[in-house]
Design a protein around this motif. Sequence first.
Motif, mmCIF file in Angstrom:
data_model
loop_
_atom_site.group_PDB
_atom_site.id
_atom_site.type_symbol
_atom_site.label_atom_id
_atom_site.label_comp_id
_atom_site.label_asym_id
_atom_site.label_seq_id
_atom_site.Cartn_x
_atom_site.Cartn_y
_atom_site.Cartn_z
ATOM 1 N N ASP A 59 0.860 -1.182 0.000
ATOM 2 C CA ASP A 59 0.000 0.000 0.000
ATOM 3 C C ASP A 59 0.899 1.235 0.000
ATOM 4 O OD1 ASP A 59 -1.484 2.281 0.895
ATOM 5 O OD2 ASP A 59 -2.904 0.994 1.935
ATOM 6 N N VAL A 60 0.740 2.099 -0.993
ATOM 7 C CA VAL A 60 1.615 3.265 -1.117
ATOM 8 C C VAL A 60 1.490 4.202 0.079
ATOM 9 C CG1 VAL A 60 0.050 4.712 -2.479
ATOM 10 C CG2 VAL A 60 2.516 4.974 -2.735
ATOM 11 N N ARG A 61 0.344 4.241 0.738
ATOM 12 C CA ARG A 61 0.213 5.091 1.932
ATOM 13 C C ARG A 61 1.087 4.560 3.063
ATOM 14 N NH1 ARG A 61 -4.595 4.701 -0.600
ATOM 15 N NH2 ARG A 61 -5.131 2.847 0.587
ATOM 16 N N GLU A 62 1.167 3.248 3.198
ATOM 17 C CA GLU A 62 2.061 2.645 4.200
ATOM 18 C C GLU A 62 3.519 2.900 3.813
ATOM 19 O OE1 GLU A 62 1.442 0.847 7.155
ATOM 20 O OE2 GLU A 62 -0.544 1.715 6.899
ATOM 21 N N GLU A 63 3.812 2.775 2.536
ATOM 22 C CA GLU A 63 5.161 3.053 2.043
ATOM 23 C C GLU A 63 5.568 4.481 2.410
ATOM 24 O OE1 GLU A 63 7.351 3.485 -2.309
ATOM 25 O OE2 GLU A 63 5.463 2.389 -2.186
ATOM 26 N N ASN A 101 12.707 8.176 -2.757
ATOM 27 C CA ASN A 101 11.593 7.318 -2.354
ATOM 28 C C ASN A 101 10.368 8.136 -1.969
ATOM 29 O OD1 ASN A 101 13.341 5.238 -2.828
ATOM 30 N ND2 ASN A 101 13.385 4.493 -0.727
ATOM 31 N N LEU A 102 10.576 9.229 -1.261
ATOM 32 C CA LEU A 102 9.444 10.089 -0.905
ATOM 33 C C LEU A 102 8.814 10.704 -2.152
ATOM 34 C CD1 LEU A 102 10.909 11.665 2.297
ATOM 35 C CD2 LEU A 102 8.675 10.543 2.155
ATOM 36 N N ARG A 107 4.332 10.871 -5.858
ATOM 37 C CA ARG A 107 3.887 10.804 -7.257
ATOM 38 C C ARG A 107 2.778 9.760 -7.410
ATOM 39 N NH1 ARG A 107 3.890 7.672 -11.401
ATOM 40 N NH2 ARG A 107 5.146 6.098 -10.356
ATOM 41 N N LYS A 108 2.986 8.593 -6.822
ATOM 42 C CA LYS A 108 1.987 7.524 -6.905
ATOM 43 C C LYS A 108 0.662 7.956 -6.292
ATOM 44 C CE LYS A 108 5.341 3.755 -6.495
ATOM 45 N NZ LYS A 108 5.794 2.702 -5.546
ATOM 46 N N LEU A 109 0.743 8.792 -5.271
ATOM 47 C CA LEU A 109 -0.468 9.272 -4.601
ATOM 48 C C LEU A 109 -1.092 10.478 -5.305
ATOM 49 C CD1 LEU A 109 0.681 8.891 -0.905
ATOM 50 C CD2 LEU A 109 -1.165 7.617 -2.033
#
Length: 152
Positions: A59-63, A101-102, A107-109
């Motif tokens: 999950d990108v939010r967890e990432e 990474n951030l 970007r994904k979000l």
Amino acid sequence: MAEPDLIMARIGQGVELGQRGERAAARSLFAKIWDEIGLTGDALHRCALAHSMADVQDDVREELMWDLRALEAADSLTDERVWQAGVSGSVRGFYPSLHLNLGEAYRKLGDLERARHHLERGWAAVGVLADDGYGQMVKGGLDRLAERLRMI
């Protein structure tokens, strides 16, 4: 000679699990280690663990949450602590990858403003990296992030 850092060794085991595709096993090991060190534990341990934990999230939010923890821990690290652990270079060498990474998570979000902010911070920090495999990997990642952001 310094004593081996058992926490860093265990984090390394988790990284290996993740690299073999055993993401759930890596997350489980990282979670156990995090329970031991917690939010106020050794900054190097928190930074390394959070940076690695982010890489095995589905999950990108967890990432993003783990990436932010890694950055926060890096901000309280000292070069002396990094050297005690046998890591070459300085804390400044952590920042290009952390910001990469951030930027990618944002970007994904769809938060392009924050993604661009971290891309800029990553580029601003990249000068400390050697022109070796790791440095080239991070620089290539920043290039790819910049290209993805230009396409949006």
